[in-house]
Design an enzyme around this catalytic site. Sequence first.
Site, short mmCIF file in Angstrom:
data_model
loop_
_atom_site.label_atom_id
_atom_site.label_comp_id
_atom_site.label_asym_id
_atom_site.label_seq_id
_atom_site.Cartn_x
_atom_site.Cartn_y
_atom_site.Cartn_z
N ASP A 142 -1.33 -1.56 -4.43
CA ASP A 142 -2.46 -1.78 -3.65
C ASP A 142 -3.09 -0.29 -3.06
OD1 ASP A 142 -4.96 -3.20 -1.75
OD2 ASP A 142 -3.86 -3.10 -0.09
N SER B 265 0.83 -1.04 0.21
CA SER B 265 0.06 -0.11 -0.41
C SER B 265 0.62 1.00 0.15
CB SER B 265 -1.37 -0.12 1.16
OG SER B 265 0.16 0.42 2.20
N ASN C 20 -7.22 -10.71 -1.25
CA ASN C 20 -6.53 -9.43 -0.82
C ASN C 20 -6.54 -9.98 1.19
OD1 ASN C 20 -6.56 -7.86 -2.89
ND2 ASN C 20 -6.95 -6.00 -2.17
N GLY D 196 -10.63 -6.79 1.43
CA GLY D 196 -11.02 -6.85 2.94
C GLY D 196 -11.52 -8.00 2.76
N SER D 197 -10.51 -9.42 2.43
CA SER D 197 -10.84 -10.56 2.27
C SER D 197 -10.23 -11.53 3.83
CB SER D 197 -11.29 -11.28 1.44
OG SER D 197 -12.21 -10.37 0.28
N SER D 198 -9.20 -11.21 4.79
CA SER D 198 -9.36 -11.67 5.51
C SER D 198 -10.11 -12.73 6.30
CB SER D 198 -8.53 -11.21 6.42
OG SER D 198 -7.01 -10.42 6.80
N GLU E 29 -11.89 0.33 -8.54
CA GLU E 29 -12.58 -0.36 -8.14
C GLU E 29 -13.86 0.42 -7.80
OE1 GLU E 29 -11.59 -0.57 -3.98
OE2 GLU E 29 -13.24 0.25 -3.05
ZN LIG Z 1 -8.53 -2.47 -0.28
#
Ligand SMILES: [Zn+2]
Length: 339
Positions: free
Chosen positions: A83, A50, A263, A221-223, A142
């Site tokens: 990112d 990031s 991600n 946000g896929s933890s 996005e």
């Molecule tokens: Zn993100």
Amino acid sequence: MPLVSMRQLLDEAAAGGYGVGAFNVNNMEQIQAIMEAARETRSPVIVQASRGARRYTNDLFLWHLMQAAVELYPEIPVALHLDHGNEPATCISAIELGFTSVMMDGSLEADGKTPASFEYNVAVTKEVVEHAHARGVTVEGELGTLGGVEDGHGSGEVHLTDPDQAVEFVEETGIDALAVAIGTSHGAYKFSQPPDGEVLKMSLIQEIHRRLPDTHLVMHGSSSVPQELVAKVNEFGGALKPAWGVPLEEIQLGIRNGVRKINVDTDSRLAITGAIRQVFVESPETFDPRDYLTPARAAMQALIAQRMEGFGQAGHAGDYEPLSLEEMSERYATAAARA
Ligand SMILES: [Zn+2]
């Protein structure tokens, strides 16, 4: 092998019907954990940084650490991805440094906070696509905004992706991959309870994929925020509130519906923090950083290897010959000429 274009990794993942984890890094140990997990599971992989990570490491440290990674793990295809680029200049500086993929997040204005208009998003994303594709570099865009704020980035408001707008956005910008907002958030506190279809709209992914079958979809946000990792942090003196993430089965449903990039950042942070806290509590006499960074790195490696198996990328490292960025730029030019 040198760093590979993310587009090629995602095209191969689409052909093979699997997803590829994009794991955030801020330091050497995280890069090592990812590369070891990739070797262990024979996985292609996306390493992402990031703006905050670039500030923390200084671009040059990050760049040379990644050079060491590709030298030491020549059998692993690796893409280096920016990112949440906040404006074209951030993406262009990443491309100049050698990133093989960038995200232009025009869903927010350059402050990384204010939700932007559709027209603004199209304009800045298109500008980055033109610059990047001429150099063979991949672009993720996005549409819609995620919840939560990470590294100072995020509006804190959720705006779900509109499928009609998604079609128009992809046509107008020419992006390679589209990050969709389906109710996930950045950070550890994604959901206040295990998510159902009301808060996590997987049906939206199915609809967008139906309309855009050739666009690689990205889940941010896929933890999964495993309960045992949260419990471990708290067992050794942490103070995390109850937190739920995106269950692996939901991600796998996404992968069956066009999701190619997933991600993951929070899970790595939890694994590292739990391991370090354990050493501090159990061996308070310790003061050599290696004594706690070694188990921290091992914990992140185990987590990442699990994700690589879960996403299906395991075993695919040797499937293809990497294309150079020059070859990728020729492909883009040919495709543009045909259109
Ligand atoms: Zn993100």
